[in-house]
Design an enzyme around this catalytic site. Structure first.
Site, PDB file in Angstrom:
ATOM      1  N   CYS A  77       0.841  -1.201   0.000  1.00 26.43           N
ATOM      2  CA  CYS A  77       0.000   0.000   0.000  1.00 26.43           C
ATOM      3  C   CYS A  77       0.876   1.250   0.000  1.00 26.43           C
ATOM      4  O   CYS A  77       1.616   1.479  -0.958  1.00 26.43           O
ATOM      5  CB  CYS A  77      -0.990  -0.038   1.166  1.00 26.43           C
ATOM      6  N   HIS A 178      -3.998  -4.699  -0.123  1.00 20.52           N
ATOM      7  CA  HIS A 178      -3.556  -5.250   1.156  1.00 20.52           C
ATOM      8  C   HIS A 178      -3.593  -6.775   1.090  1.00 20.52           C
ATOM      9  O   HIS A 178      -4.653  -7.360   1.329  1.00 20.52           O
ATOM     10  CB  HIS A 178      -4.452  -4.737   2.286  1.00 20.52           C
ATOM     11  N   GLU A 180      -2.577  -8.781   3.158  1.00 20.14           N
ATOM     12  CA  GLU A 180      -2.905  -9.291   4.500  1.00 20.14           C
ATOM     13  C   GLU A 180      -4.399  -9.287   4.767  1.00 20.14           C
ATOM     14  O   GLU A 180      -4.865  -9.882   5.737  1.00 20.14           O
ATOM     15  CB  GLU A 180      -2.166  -8.468   5.571  1.00 20.14           C
TER      16      GLU A 180
END
Lengths: 196, 256
Positions: A77, A178, A180
């Site tokens: 990001c 993202h 994650e």
């Protein structure tokens, strides 16, 4: 394998760390230059604005160090944007390891800024980082600035206009979304990075 | 193309997920982490956790469960309830939440929205709005809706507040239409369309989902970016995989 997360103050550091733990990797959180240099893989997470992000790297004395690293690096990001030459956000000079500029999304009435949500990844170039990425795989984005499509774009996403979703130049890699928080697709891409 | 989001909402009270009708009479539905994992597995695009009693009780969100969720969940989630300062927000974000949502405290002190945006970026800052139509036909904002005894009607109109919140730095608006909440007769389409017209950041519809068609209407006719629902998911009345399949057939952009 030693994986480190560079603690540049981004609020998503915990989430990235947990995602790596789910893949069986315990990544150390550090701002120590020697630890970063000695690591096998370096991840630069980031949520926030480019100016404070670079200021934090400068305060920690990590700017030259980050530029000189030779092992695989992943910016996530804002972390990806900091790898570029410059960001329109606060007119901020960045690390300059991937020659490109970060621009704000143009205001178009039908398109919302921030670009927030799940969007499809379109593969432009074959790359080990994108191994097993299928057409239509989606990732979670939250951002108002983006890197336009350039020679370093490995994958794009579309928000009215195509922009870089994944970029890479030599050992430096960036994901605008993202991983994650991108469910199985994100885990796949993080695993690809760990296997570089 | 950006997908429209399906967002189960989990109201949290004393560490458990609860549900009440029209914000009253709460019953316990289950453990936070169990439900979060279930929705992740079913294909939820995002989760919202509302600590519904934090704000009326003047306390901040319990960070322990935020961290437990963050460790296990690989989709984005937003936490709301009792976030009154940059420090409160930082604690929740550092515990692993992707976004924080402010409602009553932002009405008390609107500058909070700008402070949060400056500290974390607008993309982290969601403004939740509880809105109800008054007898004069105006939609107005309600405060402290987590506790019926403390709920207050404010003179501020919903449309003015949507406008102001964006100017101050809201990165997303969740519009909870209290008049349709909990009764499963559909989202308040008229209100959603009115708010959409003045809302340039992502807009999430909340309150009233009872059937798959209601989600379709919100996405297609009110052009909202996400649709939030609680009871229809909690009771199993609507299964997320079937809902997503239906929406795809209706031509709505949906994550596989």
């Amino acid at each position: 394998m030693a994986v480190v997360l560079v603690d540049a103050g981004g609020t998503n550091i915990g989430s990235v760390r947990y995602a790596l733990q789910r893949l069986g990797v315990d990544a150390a959180l550090t701002s120590d230059g020697q630890t970063i240099r000695a690591a096998d893989k370096v991840i630069l997470p980031g949520v926030g604005a480019a100016g404070p992000g670079m200021a934090r790297l400068r305060e920690l004395g990590l700017v030259e160090l980050m530029r000189s690293l030779t092992q695989p690096i992943l910016g996530v990001c804002l972390g990806m944007q900091l790898l570029c030459d410059w960001s329109e956000e606060g007119d901020t000079p960045c690390l300059g390891v991937i020659p490109s500029k970060v621009r704000r999304f143009t205001k178009v009435p039908s398109l919302r800024v921030p670009h927030m949500g799940w969007n499809s990844l379109n593969k432009l170039q074959a790359h080990p980082l994108l191994k097993n990425l299928d057409d239509g795989d989606q990732a979670y984005f939250v951002h108002s600035y983006a890197v336009p499509v350039c020679e370093f774009s490995l994958a794009t996403a579309d928000q009215g206009v195509a922009f870089s979703a994944v970029i890479a130049r030599s050992n430096f890699h960036g994901m605008q979304f993202h991983p994650e928080r991108s469910a199985a697709v994100g885990a796949k891409l993080l695993l690809n990075f760990l296997e570089l | 193309m950006l997908s429209r989001r399906i967002i189960p909402c989990l109201d949290v009270r004393d560490g458990q997920v609860v549900k009440g009708v029209r914000f009253r009479d709460h019953v316990v539905l289950g453990e936070i982490v169990d439900l979060a994992l279930r929705y992740r597995d079913e294909g939820a695009d995002e989760l919202v956790f509302y600590d519904i009693t934090a704000s009326p009780e003047g306390r901040s969100v319990d960070r322990a469960w935020v961290e437990r969720v963050a460790r296990l969940i690989d989709i984005p989630f937003c936490v709301a309830g009792g976030i009154r300062s940059v420090d409160d927000a930082r604690a929740v974000l550092h515990a692993g939440a992707d976004k924080i949502s402010v409602n009553s405290p932002a009405l008390e002190r609107p500058e909070l929205i700008g402070e949060l945006a400056a500290a974390f970026g607008v993309q982290c800052v969601v403004v939740g709005i509880d809105s109800l139509r008054d007898v004069d036909g105006e939609w107005r904002v309600r405060q402290y809706t987590g506790d019926p005894d403390r709920t207050r009607a404010l003179p501020r109109t919903t449309l003015d507040w949507v406008d102001e919140a964006q100017r101050l730095g809201a990165g997303e608006i969740v519009l909870n239409c209290m008049g349709s909440d909990g009764v499963r007769a559909g989202y308040d389409m008229q209100q959603l369309r009115a708010v959409r017209a003045v809302c340039h950041v992502p807009l999430i519809a909340s309150g009233g989902a009872g059937a798959p068609e209601h989600f379709r209407d919100a996405f297609v006719e009110a052009d909202v970016d996400g649709a939030l629902a609680a009871s229809v998911f909690h009771t199993g009345a609507i299964a997320i995989p079937a809902l997503k399949q239906y929406l795809r057939e209706q031509g709505v952009a949906i994550r596989p």
